[in-house]
Write a protein that holds these residues in place. Structure first.
Motif, PDB file in Angstrom:
ATOM      1  N   ARG A   1       5.760   7.442  12.902  1.00  0.00           N
ATOM      2  CA  ARG A   1       5.425   6.083  13.363  1.00  0.00           C
ATOM      3  C   ARG A   1       5.047   5.188  12.192  1.00  0.00           C
ATOM      4  N   LEU A   2       4.243   5.737  11.288  1.00  0.00           N
ATOM      5  CA  LEU A   2       3.830   4.970  10.118  1.00  0.00           C
ATOM      6  C   LEU A   2       5.045   4.618   9.262  1.00  0.00           C
ATOM      7  N   LEU A   3       5.925   5.583   9.061  1.00  0.00           N
ATOM      8  CA  LEU A   3       7.155   5.337   8.311  1.00  0.00           C
ATOM      9  C   LEU A   3       7.938   4.197   8.960  1.00  0.00           C
ATOM     10  N   TYR A   4       8.108   4.269  10.256  1.00  0.00           N
ATOM     11  CA  TYR A   4       8.900   3.270  10.980  1.00  0.00           C
ATOM     12  C   TYR A   4       8.288   1.871  10.864  1.00  0.00           C
ATOM     13  N   SER A   5       6.973   1.805  10.760  1.00  0.00           N
ATOM     14  CA  SER A   5       6.316   0.495  10.663  1.00  0.00           C
ATOM     15  C   SER A   5       6.232  -0.002   9.214  1.00  0.00           C
ATOM     16  N   SER A   6       6.685   0.810   8.264  1.00  0.00           N
ATOM     17  CA  SER A   6       6.598   0.422   6.858  1.00  0.00           C
ATOM     18  C   SER A   6       7.729  -0.531   6.479  1.00  0.00           C
ATOM     19  N   ARG A   7       7.577  -1.154   5.356  1.00  0.00           N
ATOM     20  CA  ARG A   7       8.590  -2.080   4.848  1.00  0.00           C
ATOM     21  C   ARG A   7       9.735  -1.348   4.152  1.00  0.00           C
ATOM     22  N   LEU A   8       9.375  -0.244   3.466  1.00  0.00           N
ATOM     23  CA  LEU A   8      10.362   0.510   2.694  1.00  0.00           C
ATOM     24  C   LEU A   8       9.856   1.940   2.546  1.00  0.00           C
ATOM     25  N   HIS A   9      10.777   2.880   2.632  1.00  0.00           N
ATOM     26  CA  HIS A   9      10.424   4.298   2.503  1.00  0.00           C
ATOM     27  C   HIS A   9      11.073   4.869   1.249  1.00  0.00           C
TER      28      HIS A   9
ATOM     29  N   ARG B   1       0.848  -1.196   0.000  1.00  0.00           N
ATOM     30  CA  ARG B   1       0.000   0.000   0.000  1.00  0.00           C
ATOM     31  C   ARG B   1       0.883   1.244   0.000  1.00  0.00           C
ATOM     32  N   PRO B   2       0.923   1.978  -1.100  1.00  0.00           N
ATOM     33  CA  PRO B   2       1.684   3.228  -1.089  1.00  0.00           C
ATOM     34  C   PRO B   2       0.939   4.290  -0.274  1.00  0.00           C
ATOM     35  N   ILE B   3       1.632   4.891   0.648  1.00  0.00           N
ATOM     36  CA  ILE B   3       1.050   5.927   1.501  1.00  0.00           C
ATOM     37  C   ILE B   3       1.917   7.168   1.405  1.00  0.00           C
ATOM     38  N   GLN B   4       1.296   8.273   1.091  1.00  0.00           N
ATOM     39  CA  GLN B   4       1.990   9.548   0.953  1.00  0.00           C
ATOM     40  C   GLN B   4       2.008  10.245   2.309  1.00  0.00           C
ATOM     41  N   LEU B   5       3.208  10.537   2.803  1.00  0.00           N
ATOM     42  CA  LEU B   5       3.330  11.122   4.134  1.00  0.00           C
ATOM     43  C   LEU B   5       3.372  12.653   4.134  1.00  0.00           C
ATOM     44  N   GLY B   6       3.271  13.277   2.990  1.00  0.00           N
ATOM     45  CA  GLY B   6       3.403  14.729   2.907  1.00  0.00           C
ATOM     46  C   GLY B   6       2.267  15.515   3.522  1.00  0.00           C
TER      47      GLY B   6
ATOM     48  N   ALA C   1      17.552   8.097  10.672  1.00  0.00           N
ATOM     49  CA  ALA C   1      17.836   8.031  12.110  1.00  0.00           C
ATOM     50  C   ALA C   1      17.574   6.622  12.648  1.00  0.00           C
ATOM     51  N   TYR C   2      16.579   5.951  12.076  1.00  0.00           N
ATOM     52  CA  TYR C   2      16.251   4.590  12.498  1.00  0.00           C
ATOM     53  C   TYR C   2      16.888   3.530  11.610  1.00  0.00           C
ATOM     54  N   LYS C   3      17.721   3.972  10.644  1.00  0.00           N
ATOM     55  CA  LYS C   3      18.348   3.061   9.687  1.00  0.00           C
ATOM     56  C   LYS C   3      17.300   2.205   8.968  1.00  0.00           C
ATOM     57  N   HIS C   4      16.174   2.842   8.687  1.00  0.00           N
ATOM     58  CA  HIS C   4      15.052   2.181   8.026  1.00  0.00           C
ATOM     59  C   HIS C   4      15.355   2.007   6.536  1.00  0.00           C
TER      60      HIS C   4
END
Length: 124
Positions: free
Chosen positions: A48-56, A21-26, A69-72
């Motif tokens: 939080r949503l970014l951190y729980s995602s598979r890829l940003h 699911r692509p989610i736009q964080l802007g 910062a979270y090495k995501h």
């Protein structure tokens, strides 16, 4: 400095085909990527949503720095848009993230969806 709206919508369609699911964080004031969800989130909730995602996937924004910062796992898009802003110099000012890949182009409009999808598949 960014992919075109057409590229973004096409990329989101392809991401959906991969089962994500692509989610736009802007937020609600950003451009409207029709093929992505665009919830109106606070910065903290978006992080939080970014951190729980598979890829940003990101341009040079606050979310790029948060994911680093979270090495995501992150794919970043950078334009060599100034005489001194080349891949060699921007590596010294972009986020440091061992789990990231950064595309550098003189013009991001030249970046193909196939190139991006290949990198997404490699990272997921």
């Amino acid at each position: 400095k960014s992919l075109s709206l057409k590229q973004l919508n096409e990329l989101c369609k392809e991401i959906k085909k991969l089962g994500f699911r692509p989610i736009q964080l802007g937020g609600k004031y950003d451009i409207n990527i029709v093929e992505a969800e665009n919830p109106d989130l606070s910065l903290v909730d978006a992080a939080r949503l970014l951190y729980s995602s598979r890829l940003h996937l990101t341009t040079d924004t606050s979310f790029s720095w948060i994911s680093s910062a979270y090495k995501h796992p992150t794919i970043g898009f950078y334009t060599n848009n100034l005489p001194y802003m080349t891949k060699e110099t921007s590596k010294n000012i972009q986020p440091i993230n061992p789990n990231a890949y950064y595309f550098h182009r003189d013009n991001l409009l030249d970046l193909t969806i196939v190139e991006i999808l290949d990198k997404i598949r490699e990272m997921i």
